[in-house]
Each structure stands twice: as C-alpha cells, then as structure tokens.
Write an enzyme that holds these catalytic residues in place. Sequence first.
Site, PDB file in Angstrom:
ATOM      1  N   LYS A  94      -4.231  -2.183  10.230  1.00  0.00           N
ATOM      2  CA  LYS A  94      -4.560  -2.312   8.808  1.00  0.00           C
ATOM      3  C   LYS A  94      -4.705  -3.765   8.366  1.00  0.00           C
ATOM      4  O   LYS A  94      -5.220  -4.015   7.281  1.00  0.00           O
ATOM      5  CB  LYS A  94      -3.435  -1.693   7.965  1.00  0.00           C
ATOM      6  CG  LYS A  94      -3.121  -0.250   8.277  1.00  0.00           C
ATOM      7  CD  LYS A  94      -4.029   0.674   7.512  1.00  0.00           C
ATOM      8  CE  LYS A  94      -3.548   2.110   7.611  1.00  0.00           C
ATOM      9  NZ  LYS A  94      -4.404   2.991   6.803  1.00  0.00           N
ATOM     10  N   HIS A 100      -3.654  13.822   1.222  1.00  0.00           N
ATOM     11  CA  HIS A 100      -3.848  12.884   2.334  1.00  0.00           C
ATOM     12  C   HIS A 100      -2.646  12.927   3.277  1.00  0.00           C
ATOM     13  O   HIS A 100      -2.791  13.072   4.493  1.00  0.00           O
ATOM     14  CB  HIS A 100      -4.064  11.468   1.802  1.00  0.00           C
ATOM     15  CG  HIS A 100      -4.175  10.431   2.873  1.00  0.00           C
ATOM     16  ND1 HIS A 100      -5.224  10.387   3.766  1.00  0.00           N
ATOM     17  CD2 HIS A 100      -3.359   9.395   3.212  1.00  0.00           C
ATOM     18  CE1 HIS A 100      -5.060   9.374   4.604  1.00  0.00           C
ATOM     19  NE2 HIS A 100      -3.928   8.750   4.297  1.00  0.00           N
ATOM     20  N   ARG A 134      -7.897   3.674  13.652  1.00  0.00           N
ATOM     21  CA  ARG A 134      -6.985   4.804  13.892  1.00  0.00           C
ATOM     22  C   ARG A 134      -6.396   4.821  15.299  1.00  0.00           C
ATOM     23  O   ARG A 134      -5.260   5.283  15.478  1.00  0.00           O
ATOM     24  CB  ARG A 134      -7.715   6.120  13.636  1.00  0.00           C
ATOM     25  CG  ARG A 134      -8.244   6.295  12.230  1.00  0.00           C
ATOM     26  CD  ARG A 134      -7.152   6.217  11.201  1.00  0.00           C
ATOM     27  NE  ARG A 134      -7.679   6.483   9.863  1.00  0.00           N
ATOM     28  CZ  ARG A 134      -6.994   6.296   8.748  1.00  0.00           C
ATOM     29  NH1 ARG A 134      -5.744   5.824   8.792  1.00  0.00           N
ATOM     30  NH2 ARG A 134      -7.539   6.553   7.584  1.00  0.00           N
ATOM     31  N   GLU A 136     -10.573   3.797   3.910  1.00  0.00           N
ATOM     32  CA  GLU A 136      -9.690   4.598   3.063  1.00  0.00           C
ATOM     33  C   GLU A 136     -10.048   4.324   1.617  1.00  0.00           C
ATOM     34  O   GLU A 136      -9.977   3.163   1.166  1.00  0.00           O
ATOM     35  CB  GLU A 136      -8.210   4.270   3.337  1.00  0.00           C
ATOM     36  CG  GLU A 136      -7.745   4.789   4.694  1.00  0.00           C
ATOM     37  CD  GLU A 136      -6.235   4.738   4.890  1.00  0.00           C
ATOM     38  OE1 GLU A 136      -5.563   3.911   4.242  1.00  0.00           O
ATOM     39  OE2 GLU A 136      -5.725   5.536   5.703  1.00  0.00           O
ATOM     40  N   THR A 178      -4.755   6.378   0.256  1.00  0.00           N
ATOM     41  CA  THR A 178      -5.993   7.159   0.256  1.00  0.00           C
ATOM     42  C   THR A 178      -5.917   8.294  -0.760  1.00  0.00           C
ATOM     43  O   THR A 178      -4.938   9.050  -0.776  1.00  0.00           O
ATOM     44  CB  THR A 178      -6.217   7.768   1.657  1.00  0.00           C
ATOM     45  OG1 THR A 178      -6.120   6.724   2.612  1.00  0.00           O
ATOM     46  CG2 THR A 178      -7.570   8.439   1.761  1.00  0.00           C
ATOM     47  N   GLU A 219      -9.340   3.954  -1.980  1.00  0.00           N
ATOM     48  CA  GLU A 219      -8.113   3.736  -2.743  1.00  0.00           C
ATOM     49  C   GLU A 219      -8.427   3.007  -4.045  1.00  0.00           C
ATOM     50  O   GLU A 219      -9.503   2.444  -4.213  1.00  0.00           O
ATOM     51  CB  GLU A 219      -7.113   2.873  -1.940  1.00  0.00           C
ATOM     52  CG  GLU A 219      -6.804   3.446  -0.562  1.00  0.00           C
ATOM     53  CD  GLU A 219      -5.547   2.865   0.073  1.00  0.00           C
ATOM     54  OE1 GLU A 219      -4.728   2.249  -0.639  1.00  0.00           O
ATOM     55  OE2 GLU A 219      -5.392   3.044   1.299  1.00  0.00           O
ATOM     56  N   GLU A 235      -9.717  12.390   7.917  1.00  0.00           N
ATOM     57  CA  GLU A 235      -9.623  13.727   7.327  1.00  0.00           C
ATOM     58  C   GLU A 235     -10.967  14.440   7.305  1.00  0.00           C
ATOM     59  O   GLU A 235     -11.045  15.642   7.567  1.00  0.00           O
ATOM     60  CB  GLU A 235      -9.091  13.627   5.896  1.00  0.00           C
ATOM     61  CG  GLU A 235      -7.653  13.201   5.788  1.00  0.00           C
ATOM     62  CD  GLU A 235      -7.287  12.925   4.341  1.00  0.00           C
ATOM     63  OE1 GLU A 235      -6.929  13.874   3.634  1.00  0.00           O
ATOM     64  OE2 GLU A 235      -7.388  11.752   3.906  1.00  0.00           O
ATOM     65  N   ASP A 283       0.843  -1.196   0.000  1.00  0.00           N
ATOM     66  CA  ASP A 283       0.000   0.000   0.000  1.00  0.00           C
ATOM     67  C   ASP A 283       0.879   1.248   0.000  1.00  0.00           C
ATOM     68  O   ASP A 283       1.679   1.455   0.913  1.00  0.00           O
ATOM     69  CB  ASP A 283      -0.912  -0.015   1.236  1.00  0.00           C
ATOM     70  CG  ASP A 283      -2.061   0.975   1.108  1.00  0.00           C
ATOM     71  OD1 ASP A 283      -2.305   1.481  -0.007  1.00  0.00           O
ATOM     72  OD2 ASP A 283      -2.718   1.241   2.136  1.00  0.00           O
ATOM     73  N   GLN A 340      -3.732   2.285  15.337  1.00  0.00           N
ATOM     74  CA  GLN A 340      -2.635   2.809  14.514  1.00  0.00           C
ATOM     75  C   GLN A 340      -1.805   3.848  15.276  1.00  0.00           C
ATOM     76  O   GLN A 340      -0.570   3.811  15.243  1.00  0.00           O
ATOM     77  CB  GLN A 340      -3.230   3.442  13.243  1.00  0.00           C
ATOM     78  CG  GLN A 340      -2.201   3.896  12.217  1.00  0.00           C
ATOM     79  CD  GLN A 340      -2.865   4.445  10.946  1.00  0.00           C
ATOM     80  OE1 GLN A 340      -4.086   4.466  10.812  1.00  0.00           O
ATOM     81  NE2 GLN A 340      -2.041   4.890  10.012  1.00  0.00           N
ATOM     82  N   TYR A 377       2.150   2.713  15.479  1.00  0.00           N
ATOM     83  CA  TYR A 377       2.766   2.953  14.171  1.00  0.00           C
ATOM     84  C   TYR A 377       4.222   3.371  14.208  1.00  0.00           C
ATOM     85  O   TYR A 377       4.933   3.243  13.205  1.00  0.00           O
ATOM     86  CB  TYR A 377       1.935   3.936  13.350  1.00  0.00           C
ATOM     87  CG  TYR A 377       2.255   5.392  13.539  1.00  0.00           C
ATOM     88  CD1 TYR A 377       2.989   6.088  12.564  1.00  0.00           C
ATOM     89  CD2 TYR A 377       1.816   6.085  14.648  1.00  0.00           C
ATOM     90  CE1 TYR A 377       3.267   7.435  12.728  1.00  0.00           C
ATOM     91  CE2 TYR A 377       2.094   7.431  14.815  1.00  0.00           C
ATOM     92  CZ  TYR A 377       2.824   8.101  13.852  1.00  0.00           C
ATOM     93  OH  TYR A 377       3.093   9.422  14.011  1.00  0.00           O
ATOM     94  N   ARG A 393       1.593  16.182  13.439  1.00  0.00           N
ATOM     95  CA  ARG A 393       2.834  16.910  13.744  1.00  0.00           C
ATOM     96  C   ARG A 393       2.738  18.415  13.542  1.00  0.00           C
ATOM     97  O   ARG A 393       3.720  19.123  13.722  1.00  0.00           O
ATOM     98  CB  ARG A 393       3.974  16.368  12.856  1.00  0.00           C
ATOM     99  CG  ARG A 393       4.367  14.939  13.129  1.00  0.00           C
ATOM    100  CD  ARG A 393       5.465  14.469  12.195  1.00  0.00           C
ATOM    101  NE  ARG A 393       5.002  14.405  10.808  1.00  0.00           N
ATOM    102  CZ  ARG A 393       4.387  13.352  10.281  1.00  0.00           C
ATOM    103  NH1 ARG A 393       4.196  12.273  10.995  1.00  0.00           N
ATOM    104  NH2 ARG A 393       3.984  13.363   9.022  1.00  0.00           N
ATOM    105  N   THR A 397      -8.970  -5.927   4.201  1.00  0.00           N
ATOM    106  CA  THR A 397      -8.885  -4.966   3.101  1.00  0.00           C
ATOM    107  C   THR A 397      -9.833  -5.458   2.021  1.00  0.00           C
ATOM    108  O   THR A 397      -9.742  -6.621   1.618  1.00  0.00           O
ATOM    109  CB  THR A 397      -7.445  -4.899   2.535  1.00  0.00           C
ATOM    110  OG1 THR A 397      -6.537  -4.654   3.616  1.00  0.00           O
ATOM    111  CG2 THR A 397      -7.305  -3.818   1.495  1.00  0.00           C
ATOM    112  N   ASP A 401      -9.168   0.296   2.233  1.00  0.00           N
ATOM    113  CA  ASP A 401      -8.172  -0.123   3.224  1.00  0.00           C
ATOM    114  C   ASP A 401      -8.723   0.230   4.609  1.00  0.00           C
ATOM    115  O   ASP A 401      -8.415   1.276   5.177  1.00  0.00           O
ATOM    116  CB  ASP A 401      -6.858   0.609   2.938  1.00  0.00           C
ATOM    117  CG  ASP A 401      -5.797   0.312   3.979  1.00  0.00           C
ATOM    118  OD1 ASP A 401      -5.882  -0.737   4.628  1.00  0.00           O
ATOM    119  OD2 ASP A 401      -4.878   1.149   4.139  1.00  0.00           O
TER     120      ASP A 401
HETATM  121 CA    CA Z   1      -4.027   2.927   2.988  1.00  0.00          CA
END
Ligand code: CA
Length: 424
Positions: free
Chosen positions: A262, A142, A246, A208, A359, A210, A373, A135, A249, A253, A151, A266, A242
């Site tokens: 993830k 995105h 969150r 997501e 995404t 995609e 988002e 992926d 994640q 992550y 951040r 899928t 996908d």
């Molecule tokens: Ca993805």
Amino acid sequence: MPLKSFIDVASDSRFPLENLPFGVFKPRNGAARVGVAIGEYVVDLSVLEEKGLLDLPPGTAAATTQDRHLFAQDSLNAFLTLGRPAWRKAREVLQNLLAANTPTLRDDAKLRERVFHRQGDVTMQLPARIGDYTDFYSSYHHAHNVGTMLRGPENALMPNWKWLPVAYHGRASSIVVSGTEVRRPQGQTKPPDATAPVFGPTKSFDYELEMAFLIGPPNALGQPVPIARAIDHIFGFVLMNDWSARDIQAWEYQPLGPFLAKNFCTSISPWVVTLEALEPFRKALAPQDPEPLPYLRLTNDFTYDIHLEANLRSASMELPHVITRTNLQNLYWSVSQQLAHHTVGGCNLQPGDLLASGTISGPSEESRGCMLELTWRGANPLKLPNGETRKWLEDGDTLKITGWCDGDGYRIGFGEVSGQIVPT
Ligand code: CA
C-alpha cells in the site's frame, strides 16, 4: 433555488456557487497559492487576501497575526488550523463576493483579471502538507467480501470489526495528486504452490475507491477528542484511490497488516469539498448492532449522500468504462466515530492529517470498490466494452474516481482522482 453568480456556471457544472471547494494551484507564472473552484475557474484567494477582501472573524488567529498570509501559501495548512468559525466566514465572504448582485469583483475588470484563472491554465497540487495518513476499513461489505475470500464466510469478519473502526497507519510521503502516473511496484510474493517467495513486479495491481477527510485544528497529545466534538476537527473531503498490490499484500500482511502493498502510492483529488457544502446532503447513520461502546456513541450520528463511481480506460479504449457505482452511505462507521476512536488513546491529530474511509463497497455487485471484489480475486474477469478482459489492472490502464451530490437544481462535485499505470 440554485444560487446565482456573475460568473457563468454551466447548469451541469459540479462547481456551482454552493460548492466552492478549496485547493492549491500553480498558475503558469507564479508560485502556488490557495484557490476555490467555481464553474470553469479558480478564484485566487491570495489576491483577495492582499486586497483586504477576505477578512476573517476577530478572535481567530488569522485576524491577529497572519491574515495576509493564509492563502499565499502552497498548502491549506494555515487555514486548516483556524477551525470552523473561520472556514464558515471565508465561505460566506466568498459566496457574497461571487454573487450575481455584488459589484466588488463583478465590475472591476482589472481585479477580475488577477483573481480568476481558467482551470485549464493552472496546475493543481496536493491541497495540504499531509503529515500523517490513516486508512480505515469501514465498509462492512468490503470487509465481509475480503474476509470471505481469505477465511471463508463463517469467519469473514474478525470479532473486533463491529466494535471498533479498524484502521492502519499509512504512509503520507507517497500521497500524490490526481494525474500523477503510478508505477507498478515490485516486491516479494509467494505463489501458492511455491516453497519460497519470488521477487518482481506485482501481478495483481488493484485500486480502492475511497474518500478521505482533512484534519483542521489539532488536539493535544494525551487529549482525546470526544465524539460530540469530532466534527470540529474535520475540514472537508477528497476522493482517494488507495492503490494496492494484492499479491504483495497476501504474503506480507500477517501479523501486522499492510506495508509495501500500500505504501508505494496513494492518489487524492485536488479539491477539498467542505462540510459546509455537504450540509444539505447529511443522512442519518444506519443503526449499529451491537451498540458501540459509549465513547463511540453520538446522538443523531450521520453520514452523507455522496454518489461515487470508478471508471477504467485501457490504453486502447477511447471512452472510460464505469466499473464501480457506490455511495458514501455504504460505510458502517461514521467519520465522528473514526476520529473519536483514532484519538481515544491520546493520539494527537495535526492540521493536514488525512483520514481515509477504506474501500467503499456496498451490497450489490456493481458497488464493489476494487478489482479484488469485482473479479472475486481474479476468478471472474471483468469484460470491457472493447473485448478486453481484466483480472487486475494492467500497464497503460487509467483508473478514475468521481463523486458528487445531487442538490435541488445543482450538483456538488468532487472533481476526480485519476492515475495511469506505468510499467515498473
Ligand atoms: Ca484502503
């Protein structure tokens, strides 16, 4: 002018003769086999093959060894291995066989009976045995939105993002076909104010939007695919969701990227739209700044004009509500760049491997391709037409993604990838 078939294809059908997407279907009585979609029907390629009506060019592997067994199979893998000359030939033969003025099938009621199945009478399966799945993370918007949330806007993009198509190796075993229920995953999460993680069902279930492409002929281990040849290895595209957790994640992550957030499921659409069908919808790739390193430069690099939508229907809604409207052209990196980068260190791709876009968010708010988002991490809940609101997806929600290209008097559709969320 649209092409004309003897099969009735409604003017608003997304499977006209110009499309002919490939998939694997199972009739009510019988084993799974390969077909193409036209109008409301599936054409059984295993029968055409058995009758000698689908001969592929001399010199291809199919013509010498296994030409009777390419399509009486529960995956496209054997066909994928053959490469573009065979794919082009098969499309040409099929467009001719299905054309309004070709009598072979049109005037043979008995053969037609065996060859055509109503799509409503068959079960679609995964189109390929997917050995490996990758992926990417190729939408600037995105990556920028997610980076801003994590951040701040100053450090939204990592320094590498505009130099290489960022990706992670995903999990192939949990890829499912559209229509499969999606179970809410459990895992570790750490609430911001907690000192230790807790275990339980995800509280921030996301989708997501995609697209993904299927690999055809392989490249040998240690032999990178030069960018100019990348397209030779790409058969066609599917829609992909996908599914993402969150909160899981956010805790897991760093430092190595997504894992359990993830890998639980899928979903992909069953019909693979070929690059041949997409040819009229090619668009120039937007200029890239900084200019990529030479191995990622392709003269006249391209993308496709593919409209994409995601809609949500909660258990108490009658009609789905569109929550994302975007386009494949919102990707910064091209498929040729993705494939060239994937192999440049010598990684071998195999027939049936799936490479996904990431995404596909664009610059506008409505083009954001996930709840993270759209709701800005839950800060601005979505309002649904029946008065419900959503920060994240809830049990009973059905998320569906569709895609299409607008041609001159016809539409090339991808069908849909849909999944309903069920409790843990
Ligand atoms: Ca993805």
